[in-house]
Design an enzyme around this catalytic site. Structure first.
Site, PDB file in Angstrom:
ATOM      1  N   VAL A  74       0.817  -1.222   0.000  1.00 32.76           N
ATOM      2  CA  VAL A  74       0.000   0.000   0.000  1.00 32.76           C
ATOM      3  C   VAL A  74       0.850   1.272   0.000  1.00 32.76           C
ATOM      4  CG1 VAL A  74      -1.998  -1.102   1.086  1.00 32.76           C
ATOM      5  CG2 VAL A  74      -0.301   0.065   2.527  1.00 32.76           C
ATOM      6  N   TYR A 168       3.981   4.769  15.688  1.00 32.45           N
ATOM      7  CA  TYR A 168       2.658   4.157  15.525  1.00 32.45           C
ATOM      8  C   TYR A 168       1.553   5.116  15.989  1.00 32.45           C
ATOM      9  CZ  TYR A 168      -1.115   0.713  16.032  1.00 32.45           C
ATOM     10  OH  TYR A 168      -2.303   0.039  15.940  1.00 32.45           O
TER      11      TYR A 168
END
Ligand SMILES: NC(=O)c1ccc[n+]([C@@H]2O[C@H](COP(=O)([O-])OP(=O)(O)OC[C@H]3O[C@@H](n4cnc5c(N)ncnc54)[C@H](O)[C@@H]3O)[C@@H](O)[C@H]2O)c1
Length: 262
Positions: A74, A168
């Site tokens: 992606v 993250y």
């Protein structure tokens, strides 16, 4: 992990919908793929691990459903375009995109001042830019159809801000803003865009962020005193992708047993 598909939720409008699930080769995304297939939808499993994507396709076909597994990075714009073209050429439509792929279970954890810059960039490339590329790849088909659903998967870490996880947490915070702007840009075409916030889920895939003994501690902190099952996540996702949720856009849907609120 065995996927238990809970068929108690039934959404007629999902039948024959083509549902791109990035990172659907394992874990939560794989569970979503099975739940959509059980509704008669067609999951397109787009995962950087092509073998896993093909396995999920095979599992669904063995169960009598339809699916397509496509190896897709992606973070590579050309690859996301090729994935959308493959889905359109196989099924003629793309109705739903679930931006679920992430640098997550294999993430490197460290104090941010020690985090290798490549790890930071990789989390941004996959978790943010990957969602942007995939949305750009599928939106032309959705606009033409005048209908669509985009789901961006975030994390409860954006509220709790755990240490050693800055890349993250930062990336998962960004997708909430991305959702809101995309929702405004796409509303005129009946395309809704929402953020999905899964609870702490033991998918059987080991990860550095939650060692096995910590799962019970999360349950103690939750309002609902049991661990998260895949169907706890899949059923709200089915709803938000159905016709029944056509008036809900730009929102965060938290399915975490009440771990985070307020
Ligand atoms: N499991 C949890 O407790 C939990 C909690 C909150 C949020 N989430 C989020 O839910 C989502 C799924 O979590 P999971 O536990 O299944 O994660 P996971 O790490 O087990 O699976 C992630 C999937 O993404 C794929 N992937 C990674 N990089 C990719 C890339 N560049 N292109 C395409 N695919 C790629 C992996 O191959 C894998 O199949 C993630 O976005 C995660 O951040 C998970």
């Amino acid at each position: 992990m065995d996927i238990v598909v809970d068929k108690s939720a039934s959404y007629e409008s999902l039948k024959d919908r083509v549902v791109v699930i990035t990172g659907g080769g394992q874990g939560i995304g794989r569970g979503f793929a099975h739940h959509f297939a059980a509704q008669g939808a067609i999951p397109v499993v787009a995962d950087i691990n092509g073998d896993n994507a093909a396995s999920v396709q095979a599992e669904i076909e063995t169960g009598g459903g339809r699916a397509l597994g496509i190896e897709t990075d992606v973070a590579n714009e050309a690859a996301t375009g090729a994935m959308a073209e493959a889905a359109l050429s196989a099924f003629g439509r793309i109705d739903v995109l679930i931006n679920n792929a992430a640098v997550f279970s294999r993430i490197t954890m460290a104090p941010f001042w020690e985090l290798p810059v490549d790890e930071w960039k990789s989390a941004m490339d996959v978790n943010i830019t990957g969602a942007f590329f995939c949305a750009r790849a599928v939106v032309p088909a959705m606009r033409e159809a005048g209908w669509g659903r985009i789901i961006n998967v975030t994390s409860g870490t954006v509220k709790s801000g755990p240490p050693n996880y800055l890349h993250y947490v930062t990336s998962k915070s960004a997708v909430i803003g991305m959702t809101r702007s995309m929702a405004r840009e796409l509303g005129a075409w009946n395309i809704t865009v929402n953020t999905f916030w899964p609870g702490v889920t033991d998918t059987g895939i080991p990860r550095p962020s939650v060692p096995p003994e910590m799962f019970e501690k999360f349950v103690e902190m939750q309002v609902v005193k049991r661990s998260t099952r895949i169907e706890d996540l899949a059923k709200p996702i089915l709803f938000i992708c159905s016709d029944e949720a056509s008036y809900i856009s730009g929102q965060i849907l938290e399915a975490d047993g009440g771990l985070n609120f307020g």
